[in-house]
Enzyme design. Structure first.
Site, PDB file in Angstrom:
ATOM      1  NE  ARG A 163      -2.090  -0.935   3.710  1.00 58.66           N
ATOM      2  CZ  ARG A 163      -1.685  -2.049   4.323  1.00 58.66           C
ATOM      3  NH1 ARG A 163      -1.930  -3.227   3.801  1.00 58.66           N
ATOM      4  NH2 ARG A 163      -0.989  -1.969   5.447  1.00 58.66           N
ATOM      5  CE  LYS A 195      13.644 -18.146   5.308  1.00 54.56           C
ATOM      6  NZ  LYS A 195      13.740 -16.811   5.954  1.00 54.56           N
ATOM      7  CB  ILE A 221      26.823 -16.224   7.857  1.00 54.54           C
ATOM      8  CG1 ILE A 221      26.476 -15.849   9.307  1.00 54.54           C
ATOM      9  CG2 ILE A 221      27.999 -17.182   7.831  1.00 54.54           C
ATOM     10  CD1 ILE A 221      25.999 -17.018  10.130  1.00 54.54           C
ATOM     11  CD  GLU A 274       8.021 -13.529  11.975  1.00 49.18           C
ATOM     12  OE1 GLU A 274       7.019 -12.794  12.125  1.00 49.18           O
ATOM     13  OE2 GLU A 274       9.094 -13.139  11.502  1.00 49.18           O
ATOM     14  CE  LYS A 278      17.210 -19.615   6.679  1.00 49.59           C
ATOM     15  NZ  LYS A 278      17.320 -19.063   8.061  1.00 49.59           N
TER      16      LYS A 278
END
Length: 433
Positions: A48, A105, A136, A190, A205
């Site tokens: 938005r 990923k 990394i 999360e 990964k």
């Protein structure tokens, strides 16, 4: 004389996208000096176009497809997340000959072949250093620095959320639910932590790492996966008594069958790790990856595996490489898939095991339990009994055994009258006996 600017489109303005834009803007002169030409942000795609985003409003657009298709865009930086929409946008960019840098990923683990084919066909660059371990550098060393070597194993801690949870459980003695809640409060987990705690993120990964290391296309569906939600404080206490800790590991390795056939394994699961192993000291939200190659030996990469600024660092490293290629007319490394090795089923994998069970506290229990291991040629290394009465707990650590044999053993143990229930089955990595 100033060289013609290289146009950049940024898809996404979340934690990573915001940092990419900030660093690009604040260090514009440095980037121009490193590349040979200035980088100019042509547009930033957001869901938005409203509110104060901290960037010039005229750069914002809610039409990412139009932005990707613009003639003045040379490089597309995809930091949206998700799969379906990014897949279409990345494919569109590559098909138009635009270089792509992605930190996605999940997208790469499912569609790396499709994206690599599109990049090769149009002679475009596809970079994805940020997709595996944040800041990394792992992808580029595997693809370039070790291109002349034979990589035999890549193993590591590639998810900061689970590493934070397990480290906190180990240090405080708190249980999984309590520590997960704390990780959420601190911003490490999360609102829906499933992708992290059940190993999906690490499996994506692992698929990327295995594909690069072994020159074979590996998808997330090829990766055996277990999460950490069943780990208990008792498991961590027992691990300490065995001079170990518990980490969620992503392991990719070459294996050879008794008949000499070479295959590969890609797997993710919580495992006991000896305290003298380099991965055992990686705590908090940090990541680390250990690479074992025939000529180079053991290499370890350690640092911030997530976060806006660390991940942006990896994205910008890729951006510099892609921009230099645009300016000088070079190309980045192509996908290497010549080996086409078979991914071995988990049942064929040899490792050591830790089995914890609640048992009846009466004579003959140990002999009965040991017999079930012996029937399937699973050799026992150590046995420990903790507690007594109704709370008696038996812990068995095995020598190397096939996963299929161990699974059959556990199934038989659960049918024994003397076994109340099998509480935990964990693998022991970092040893070979």
């Amino acid at each position: 004389m100033t060289s013609k600017p290289i146009g950049v489109a940024v898809l996404g303005l979340g934690n990573v996208g915001s940092e990419v834009v900030r660093i690009l803007t604040e260090n514009a002169e440095d980037f121009e000096a490193r590349i040979g030409a200035p980088l100019e942000i042509r547009g930033i795609a957001v869901r938005r176009v409203d509110g104060d985003r901290g960037v010039p409003t005229e750069l914002l657009t809610d039409d990412p497809a139009e932005l990707v298709g613009r003639d003045d865009v040379d490089i597309v930086v995809e930091v949206l997340g998700g799969i379906d929409i990014p897949r279409k946008l990345v494919l569109s960019a590559l098909e138009k000959g635009k270089s792509v840098i992605t930190a996605n990923k999940a997208l790469l683990a499912e569609y790396t072949g499709e994206l690599a084919d599109a990049a090769e066909k149009s002679r475009a660059d596809l970079y994805f250093e940020a997709a595996v371990a944040g800041a990394i550098p792992v992808v580029r060393p595997l693809m370039q620095s070790l291109a002349g070597d034979r990589v035999n194993k890549v193993a590591g801690i590639v998810n900061g959320t689970t590493n934070f949870i397990l480290s906190a459980m180990d240090e405080t003695g708190a249980d999984y639910a309590e520590t997960l809640a704390e990780a959420g409060r601190l911003g490490y987990a999360e609102a829906d932590p499933t992708a992290d705690v059940e190993g999906y993120d690490a499996a994506s990964k692992a698929a990327i790492l295995a594909s690069i290391a072994f020159h074979t296309r590996v998808t997330a569906g090829d990766v055996y996966r277990e999460g950490i939600s069943k780990i208990t404080s008792d498991d961590l206490e027992t691990a300490k008594s065995l001079d170990c800790t518990i980490k969620l590991l992503a392991i990719c390795e070459r294996i050879v069958t008794p008949k000499g056939k070479e295959r590969i394994s890609a797997r993710v699961y919580p495992a006991l790790v000896p305290l003298n192993h380099p991965l055992a000291s990686v705590n908090g939200a940090f990541n680390a990856v250990v690479v074992e190659a025939e000529a180079a030996g053991r290499l370890m990469f350690y640092g911030q595996g997530a976060g806006g600024a660390p991940t942006a660092s990896a994205v910008l490293g890729d951006l510099v490489m892609a921009a230099r290629n645009k300016f000088y007319g070079g190309r980045g490394p192509l996908e290497s898939k010549y080996a086409k090795l078979e991914v071995a089923p988990m049942g064929d994998i040899l490792t050591r095991y830790y089995v914890s069970m609640q048992v009846a506290d009466k004579p003959g229990v140990l002999a009965t339990v040991a017999a079930e291991f012996s029937k399937r040629d699973v050799s026992i290394s150590t046995v420990r009994q903790q507690g007594s009465g109704d709370g008696a707990r038996l812990v068995v650590v095995t020598h190397l055994a096939a996963d299929s044999a161990l699974s059959e053993t556990v199934a038989s143990l659960e049918q024994l009258d003397v076994v109340v229930h099998v509480a935990s089955v964990l693998r022991l990595e970092g040893t070979t006996v």
